[in-house]
Design a protein around this motif. Structure first.
Motif, PDB file in Angstrom:
ATOM      1  N   ARG A  34      21.258 -59.881  10.202  1.00  0.00           N
ATOM      2  CA  ARG A  34      21.593 -59.669  11.611  1.00  0.00           C
ATOM      3  C   ARG A  34      20.795 -60.615  12.502  1.00  0.00           C
TER       4      ARG A  34
ATOM      5  N   SER B  44      24.151 -56.236  18.533  1.00  0.00           N
ATOM      6  CA  SER B  44      24.296 -55.100  17.616  1.00  0.00           C
ATOM      7  C   SER B  44      25.715 -54.549  17.617  1.00  0.00           C
ATOM      8  N   GLU B  45      26.360 -54.536  18.785  1.00  0.00           N
ATOM      9  CA  GLU B  45      27.751 -54.081  18.849  1.00  0.00           C
ATOM     10  C   GLU B  45      28.664 -55.041  18.083  1.00  0.00           C
TER      11      GLU B  45
ATOM     12  N   TRP C 210      27.738 -56.974  15.627  1.00  0.00           N
ATOM     13  CA  TRP C 210      27.364 -56.803  14.225  1.00  0.00           C
ATOM     14  C   TRP C 210      28.071 -55.591  13.626  1.00  0.00           C
ATOM     15  N   ALA C 211      28.090 -54.474  14.353  1.00  0.00           N
ATOM     16  CA  ALA C 211      28.732 -53.247  13.874  1.00  0.00           C
ATOM     17  C   ALA C 211      30.254 -53.423  13.809  1.00  0.00           C
TER      18      ALA C 211
ATOM     19  N   ASN D  54      29.058 -54.144   9.613  1.00  0.00           N
ATOM     20  CA  ASN D  54      27.688 -54.152   9.097  1.00  0.00           C
ATOM     21  C   ASN D  54      26.892 -52.960   9.626  1.00  0.00           C
ATOM     22  N   LYS D  55      25.744 -52.717   9.001  1.00  0.00           N
ATOM     23  CA  LYS D  55      24.891 -51.595   9.382  1.00  0.00           C
ATOM     24  C   LYS D  55      23.959 -51.961  10.527  1.00  0.00           C
ATOM     25  N   ASN D  56      23.747 -51.011  11.407  1.00  0.00           N
ATOM     26  CA  ASN D  56      22.700 -51.070  12.422  1.00  0.00           C
ATOM     27  C   ASN D  56      21.742 -49.929  12.157  1.00  0.00           C
TER      28      ASN D  56
END
Length: 138
Positions: A74, A123-124, A126-127, A131-133
């Motif tokens: 990430r 992060s948004e 990425w999700a 993927n995991k946050n």
């Protein structure tokens, strides 16, 4: 209790003096402070090498819900999306990543995003790519 002479003789006294000179005088004298008997031996042929993480992963401070590999992936992903692109949609993020010389795999990931969705944070994004946050801490 019998007390005898504690003097060993000049040769043995000199030898004992040299053995502790590194401890008494410090490392600047050329002597080593490491006692050879205390240096660990290497692992044998059928033994595993020593590790600082015998249970697997190092305790790297990865947040709950993510592994250290997830955090590293990430972080790499986020290096190519600057704050000027957020909030932004897929096209804005792709343009920003290209301006930051993102590698082809990052561009390909961004192209998988659905069109018309605004993202507020990395992060948004990425999700949204599956993927995991980290999990929320309460």
């Amino acid at each position: 209790m019998e007390r005898g002479n504690s003097k060993h003789g000049p040769r043995i006294d000199d030898q004992m003096s040299q053995e502790v000179s590194g401890l008494v005088q410090g490392p600047g004298t050329g002597g080593s402070r490491v006692d050879e008997a205390r240096v660990p031996e290497p692992a044998g042929e059928d033994q595993p090498e020593a590790t600082t993480a015998p249970a697997g992963e190092l305790r790297s401070g990865a947040p709950k819900g993510m592994s250290s590999q997830d955090v590293e992936r990430r972080s790499r992903f986020g290096r190519f999306i600057t704050m000027t692109a957020l909030p932004g949609d897929r096209d804005t993020l792709i343009a920003n990543a290209r301006d930051n010389d993102a590698p082809d795999d990052i561009i390909a990931d961004l192209q998988r995003l659905p069109d018309g969705t605004q993202y507020q944070t990395v992060s948004e994004v990425w999700a949204a790519l599956g993927n995991k946050n980290e999990t929320t801490r309460w």
